[in-house]
Design a protein around this motif. Structure first.
Motif, PDB file in Angstrom:
ATOM      1  N   THR A 122     -26.859  72.603 -12.877  1.00 56.84           N
ATOM      2  CA  THR A 122     -25.926  71.882 -12.001  1.00 56.84           C
ATOM      3  C   THR A 122     -26.095  70.375 -12.156  1.00 56.84           C
ATOM      4  OG1 THR A 122     -25.989  73.696 -10.389  1.00 56.84           O
ATOM      5  CG2 THR A 122     -25.163  71.580  -9.622  1.00 56.84           C
ATOM      6  N   GLU A 123     -27.345  69.917 -12.150  1.00 53.93           N
ATOM      7  CA  GLU A 123     -27.621  68.481 -12.268  1.00 53.93           C
ATOM      8  C   GLU A 123     -27.211  67.950 -13.650  1.00 53.93           C
ATOM      9  OE1 GLU A 123     -29.157  64.605 -11.310  1.00 53.93           O
ATOM     10  OE2 GLU A 123     -28.257  66.295 -10.235  1.00 53.93           O
ATOM     11  N   THR A 124     -27.490  68.702 -14.690  1.00 54.06           N
ATOM     12  CA  THR A 124     -27.118  68.272 -16.044  1.00 54.06           C
ATOM     13  C   THR A 124     -25.606  68.130 -16.159  1.00 54.06           C
ATOM     14  OG1 THR A 124     -29.051  69.397 -16.986  1.00 54.06           O
ATOM     15  CG2 THR A 124     -27.252  68.842 -18.491  1.00 54.06           C
ATOM     16  N   ALA A 125     -24.874  69.110 -15.659  1.00 54.73           N
ATOM     17  CA  ALA A 125     -23.411  69.065 -15.724  1.00 54.73           C
ATOM     18  C   ALA A 125     -22.858  67.925 -14.872  1.00 54.73           C
ATOM     19  CB  ALA A 125     -22.831  70.405 -15.271  1.00 54.73           C
ATOM     20  N   ARG A 126     -23.477  67.684 -13.705  1.00 52.98           N
ATOM     21  CA  ARG A 126     -23.009  66.605 -12.834  1.00 52.98           C
ATOM     22  C   ARG A 126     -23.160  65.246 -13.520  1.00 52.98           C
ATOM     23  NH1 ARG A 126     -24.930  62.885  -9.492  1.00 52.98           N
ATOM     24  NH2 ARG A 126     -27.096  63.461  -9.957  1.00 52.98           N
ATOM     25  N   LEU A 127     -24.306  65.018 -14.159  1.00 52.86           N
ATOM     26  CA  LEU A 127     -24.535  63.757 -14.856  1.00 52.86           C
ATOM     27  C   LEU A 127     -23.563  63.567 -16.016  1.00 52.86           C
ATOM     28  CD1 LEU A 127     -28.452  63.812 -14.933  1.00 52.86           C
ATOM     29  CD2 LEU A 127     -27.004  62.273 -13.573  1.00 52.86           C
ATOM     30  N   LEU A 128     -23.334  64.631 -16.776  1.00 50.13           N
ATOM     31  CA  LEU A 128     -22.405  64.549 -17.903  1.00 50.13           C
ATOM     32  C   LEU A 128     -20.979  64.311 -17.416  1.00 50.13           C
ATOM     33  CD1 LEU A 128     -23.858  67.456 -20.058  1.00 50.13           C
ATOM     34  CD2 LEU A 128     -23.762  65.044 -20.744  1.00 50.13           C
ATOM     35  N   ALA A 129     -20.599  64.963 -16.315  1.00 51.59           N
ATOM     36  CA  ALA A 129     -19.257  64.760 -15.760  1.00 51.59           C
ATOM     37  C   ALA A 129     -19.075  63.321 -15.305  1.00 51.59           C
ATOM     38  CB  ALA A 129     -19.031  65.734 -14.604  1.00 51.59           C
ATOM     39  N   GLN A 130     -20.085  62.763 -14.658  1.00 58.52           N
ATOM     40  CA  GLN A 130     -20.007  61.369 -14.224  1.00 58.52           C
ATOM     41  C   GLN A 130     -19.953  60.412 -15.407  1.00 58.52           C
ATOM     42  OE1 GLN A 130     -23.450  61.064 -11.653  1.00 58.52           O
ATOM     43  NE2 GLN A 130     -22.266  61.603  -9.819  1.00 58.52           N
ATOM     44  N   ILE A 143     -25.941  80.616 -14.893  1.00 61.51           N
ATOM     45  CA  ILE A 143     -25.959  79.261 -15.449  1.00 61.51           C
ATOM     46  C   ILE A 143     -24.539  78.721 -15.608  1.00 61.51           C
ATOM     47  CG2 ILE A 143     -26.467  77.924 -17.539  1.00 61.51           C
ATOM     48  CD1 ILE A 143     -28.922  78.463 -15.851  1.00 61.51           C
ATOM     49  N   MET A 144     -23.616  79.583 -15.976  1.00 60.23           N
ATOM     50  CA  MET A 144     -22.225  79.142 -16.139  1.00 60.23           C
ATOM     51  C   MET A 144     -21.660  78.622 -14.826  1.00 60.23           C
ATOM     52  SD  MET A 144     -20.938  82.256 -18.622  1.00 60.23           S
ATOM     53  CE  MET A 144     -21.874  83.518 -17.749  1.00 60.23           C
ATOM     54  N   GLU A 145     -21.889  79.362 -13.767  1.00 53.02           N
ATOM     55  CA  GLU A 145     -21.442  78.923 -12.441  1.00 53.02           C
ATOM     56  C   GLU A 145     -22.083  77.592 -12.065  1.00 53.02           C
ATOM     57  OE1 GLU A 145     -21.377  81.764  -9.020  1.00 53.02           O
ATOM     58  OE2 GLU A 145     -22.827  80.331  -8.161  1.00 53.02           O
ATOM     59  N   ALA A 146     -23.381  77.467 -12.319  1.00 51.56           N
ATOM     60  CA  ALA A 146     -24.092  76.231 -11.989  1.00 51.56           C
ATOM     61  C   ALA A 146     -23.479  75.034 -12.715  1.00 51.56           C
ATOM     62  CB  ALA A 146     -25.569  76.374 -12.353  1.00 51.56           C
ATOM     63  N   ALA A 147     -23.171  75.212 -14.003  1.00 51.79           N
ATOM     64  CA  ALA A 147     -22.608  74.113 -14.783  1.00 51.79           C
ATOM     65  C   ALA A 147     -21.202  73.754 -14.310  1.00 51.79           C
ATOM     66  CB  ALA A 147     -22.598  74.488 -16.261  1.00 51.79           C
ATOM     67  N   ASN A 148     -20.382  74.754 -14.018  1.00 51.47           N
ATOM     68  CA  ASN A 148     -19.037  74.464 -13.511  1.00 51.47           C
ATOM     69  C   ASN A 148     -19.092  73.798 -12.136  1.00 51.47           C
ATOM     70  OD1 ASN A 148     -18.070  77.449 -15.119  1.00 51.47           O
ATOM     71  ND2 ASN A 148     -17.216  75.446 -15.629  1.00 51.47           N
ATOM     72  N   LYS A 149     -20.047  74.203 -11.321  1.00 49.12           N
ATOM     73  CA  LYS A 149     -20.238  73.558 -10.021  1.00 49.12           C
ATOM     74  C   LYS A 149     -20.614  72.088 -10.212  1.00 49.12           C
ATOM     75  CE  LYS A 149     -23.177  73.848  -5.893  1.00 49.12           C
ATOM     76  NZ  LYS A 149     -24.320  74.552  -5.267  1.00 49.12           N
ATOM     77  N   GLY A 150     -21.529  71.819 -11.142  1.00 48.14           N
ATOM     78  CA  GLY A 150     -21.923  70.443 -11.413  1.00 48.14           C
ATOM     79  C   GLY A 150     -20.778  69.600 -11.937  1.00 48.14           C
ATOM     80  N   ALA A 151     -19.902  70.200 -12.738  1.00 52.56           N
ATOM     81  CA  ALA A 151     -18.745  69.466 -13.256  1.00 52.56           C
ATOM     82  C   ALA A 151     -17.849  68.996 -12.118  1.00 52.56           C
ATOM     83  CB  ALA A 151     -17.960  70.355 -14.223  1.00 52.56           C
ATOM     84  N   GLN A 152     -17.603  69.874 -11.149  1.00 51.41           N
ATOM     85  CA  GLN A 152     -16.760  69.482 -10.017  1.00 51.41           C
ATOM     86  C   GLN A 152     -17.460  68.463  -9.131  1.00 51.41           C
ATOM     87  OE1 GLN A 152     -15.318  73.029  -8.027  1.00 51.41           O
ATOM     88  NE2 GLN A 152     -13.727  73.340  -9.581  1.00 51.41           N
ATOM     89  N   GLU A 153     -18.762  68.611  -8.943  1.00 49.00           N
ATOM     90  CA  GLU A 153     -19.507  67.610  -8.160  1.00 49.00           C
ATOM     91  C   GLU A 153     -19.477  66.248  -8.835  1.00 49.00           C
ATOM     92  OE1 GLU A 153     -23.437  69.108  -7.577  1.00 49.00           O
ATOM     93  OE2 GLU A 153     -22.827  70.621  -6.109  1.00 49.00           O
ATOM     94  N   GLY A 154     -19.448  66.247 -10.174  1.00 47.15           N
ATOM     95  CA  GLY A 154     -19.396  64.989 -10.914  1.00 47.15           C
ATOM     96  C   GLY A 154     -17.994  64.430 -11.080  1.00 47.15           C
TER      97      GLY A 154
END
Length: 296
Positions: A122-130, A143-154
């Motif tokens: 989640t944190e990795t995806a959030r940083l990349l999205a930002q 893990i897929m859900e976590a990454a998609n969640k991080g993308a929306q948070e970012g």
């Protein structure tokens, strides 16, 4: 001009046995009936008035045959399956053609919410999205859900490429763009085509398949080099040790192939590495506009 001798030592024509070819042609062109004719016609059957009750076994057999006939779909035969495969490519290209530069994140569908890898994804995806990247996953849980969640948070695009499976694969609730696939190879082509880096979290056979697919394409220069980063040194350490001590020592890969893999336990370090590589690739493309980028 000398003519090639087409006779073997016994004086007969030198060609392969035609039995298999003849059998194939006979099956393919049986009766020279087209698909339309086969679909729209059937042989007539004589009317039968039984003189005695039909045995239960025969009745059940006929019922099963009738059921199979009702559910037979000629579009499931191999030649027609090509169109279904084509439709998945066309739809995938159409939907993903205008997404922002994106990063693919892979990992186990079985990872639980309280697993440290879930929080790290989640944190990795959030940083990349930002940082400006969309996030592409397999669209499922873990893990897929976590990454998609991080993308929306970012605040960036969250994309899921789901695969039809008999178990454990349902779309997660954090998707802005969702695609469904029947075929793994179509799905993997889109991952490679629309991703600027692969980040591999702990996972099983599917995760390993995606990892080594990317490694093979880069090693053979079928796609331009992009970062492949393994998250979790403890998880991947045994595999990397085996690659060095066995695969490399046996001469099945070269030392430079090891450079295709990076390992990190830090989401911020992963984000920095992806950003640096992306900016460097942009500079290379400006210097050489004819630089090979293959399918990407």
């Amino acid at each position: 001009m000398r003519r090639r001798n087409t006779n073997n030592l016994n004086g007969s024509s030198n060609h392969r046995d035609k039995t298999a070819t003849d059998r194939y042609n006979a099956l393919r062109n049986k009766g020279a009936v087209t698909d339309d004719e086969r679909l729209l016609s059937r042989p007539t059957q004589p009317l039968v008035s039984p003189n005695e009750p039909i045995p239960d076994e025969l009745r059940q057999e006929e019922d099963h045959a009738f059921e199979r006939a009702l559910n037979f779909d000629y579009t499931m035969t191999d030649p027609w399956r090509v169109f279904r495969i084509m439709s998945e490519f066309v739809n995938g290209f159409d939907v993903l053609a205008h997404i922002p530069p994106s990063i693919a994140i892979f990992g186990s569908a079985r990872t639980k919410l309280d697993d440290p890898s879930y929080a790290a994804a989640t944190e990795t995806a959030r940083l990349l999205a930002q940082a400006g990247f969309g996030i592409i996953t397999g669209g499922g849980p873990g893990i897929m859900e976590a990454a998609n969640k991080g993308a929306q948070e970012g605040g960036n695009l969250s994309i899921g490429c789901n695969i039809e499976l008999p178990f454990e694969q349902e779309s997660n609730p954090y998707l802005d763009v969702s695609l469904d696939f029947r075929y793994f190879f179509v799905r993997k082509t889109l991952f490679v085509k629309y991703s600027n880096a692969f980040i591999i979290f702990p996972g099983g056979f599917g995760t390993m398949d995606e990892l080594f697919e990317a490694l093979t394409l880069i090693q053979t220069q079928k796609v331009s080099n992009f970062p492949i980063i393994l998250y979790g040194s403890a998880y991947w350490g045994g595999l990397l040790d085996w690659i060095r001590s066995t695969m490399l020592d046996e001469g099945n890969i070269s030392a430079k192939d090891l450079d295709l893999l990076r390992v990190s336990d830090d989401p911020q370090e992963i984000c920095d590495l992806v950003c640096d590589t992306y900016q460097n690739n942009i500079r290379l493309e400006r210097i050489n506009r004819h630089r090979e980028t293959s399918i990407r």
